[in-house]
Write an enzyme that holds these catalytic residues in place. Sequence first.
Site, PDB file in Angstrom:
ATOM      1  N   GLY A 214      31.658  11.259  12.677  1.00  0.00           N
ATOM      2  CA  GLY A 214      31.367  10.116  11.799  1.00  0.00           C
ATOM      3  C   GLY A 214      32.484   9.905  10.802  1.00  0.00           C
ATOM      4  N   ASN A 215      32.222   9.102   9.809  1.00  0.00           N
ATOM      5  CA  ASN A 215      33.208   8.947   8.730  1.00  0.00           C
ATOM      6  C   ASN A 215      32.475   8.785   7.408  1.00  0.00           C
ATOM      7  OD1 ASN A 215      32.795   6.015   8.159  1.00  0.00           O
ATOM      8  ND2 ASN A 215      33.431   5.858  10.299  1.00  0.00           N
TER       9      ASN A 215
END
Length: 409
Positions: A214-215
């Site tokens: 993810g980020n």
Amino acid sequence: MKASLDRKNILLGVCGSIAAYKTAMLCRLLVKAGANVQVVMTQAATSFITPLTLSTLSKRKVITQFADSETAVWNNHVDLGLWADAMVIAPATGNTLAKLANGLCDDVLGASYLSARCPVFFAPAMDLDMWQHPATQANIQKLQSYKNQIIPVGVGELASGLSGPGRMAEPEDIVTYLAQFFRQQIHKQPFKGMSVLITAGPTYEAIDPVRFIGNRSSGKMGIALAEAAKEYGAEVELILGPTHLRPQVAGINVTPVQSAGEMFEATVPKFAKADIAILAAAVADFTPMQTSTSKIKKKGDDEGLNIPLGRTKDILATLGKQKQSHQKLIGFALETDNEVSNAKGKLTRKNLDFIVLNSLKDKGAGFKHNTNKITILDKYDNQQAYELKSKAEVARDILNYLVGLMMKT
Ligand code: CTP
């Protein structure tokens, strides 16, 4: 942007006053300004001006009764009230002012007034003493307290031979009054009648049922844009990656998604109906080629794990290819080096109208913060840098830039 009366639906109510002869000119001017005009008359009005005159000028059948006496078709005042963008009662007689101030609806004009959800404008016309009578003035105040607008009466010679206030405003002045009202509306709600598609938040690319790539995006900037676009009058579709945040403004259609693939599938089909698309999501560029259906277990004591990654589909670039001339497309660029030239490259490559550049070098900008510092670069080679501001203010700056661009092109 459209001229302020163009394609506006105007319900024109006419009452029984000698000033009704001026309504013919008013009707003509409204039609000339591009408005759709539906005339509704009281019985008394038909003695001063014929329905034939007004139906010829408005190019629509004039309504004088609840049911058409020839065809027995019901003239639905509720539909009329909902159809109208504004109702204008000109001339508004002392009698009709009194009736409507008290909610009487024994004719189709009164029933349409009570059904109207749009702003209602009264252009009163009567003799000096009738106008000045405390009963009339109390009715005017009561109508104003219901958020109706009174177009000021003129002062001068009256049909009775008396002189003073009570003349109906001139048709040109009524049209100017209405046009100004709609211009202000456009100013307050520049996206009224438009549809805005927004992507926001991160994406999670599943490795197995418990792990993902993810980020750090929180979705705050995209959510602030969705809220601002709604406040500017738009229909808003928000495609939102995994975040616990939700818009705090009612009426935004939220489609929650997890991965870049899901975001692509949710966004692209909605673009055809959108006037504006703003892609603020931090979409993963890479995704595991395969997602394990069960949790990946450790092997050996020091054995690592290689996860082959493939490219995700670029949503913004896809929309850039599909973009029609009436649509506006805006992207974001989060850069650490060569910010301006990288952002300009994306602007051209993805066929954008403008790109919003965030630099991770700027304190308080980018992910997680409640503030942001942006520079806008548009396809006409203009560049505008903004101060560090709250994301809500930045959202308005972005939309205001867009309004400016739409006015020019
Ligand atoms: N974007 C998108 N779909 C993707 C990737 C990005 O819609 N699969 C959009 C983002 O929402 C943003 C813009 O494209 O509006 C960002 O452009 P991108 O080229 O992805 O920037 P970076 O991820 O920073 O890429 P690069 O590695 O080229 O810097």
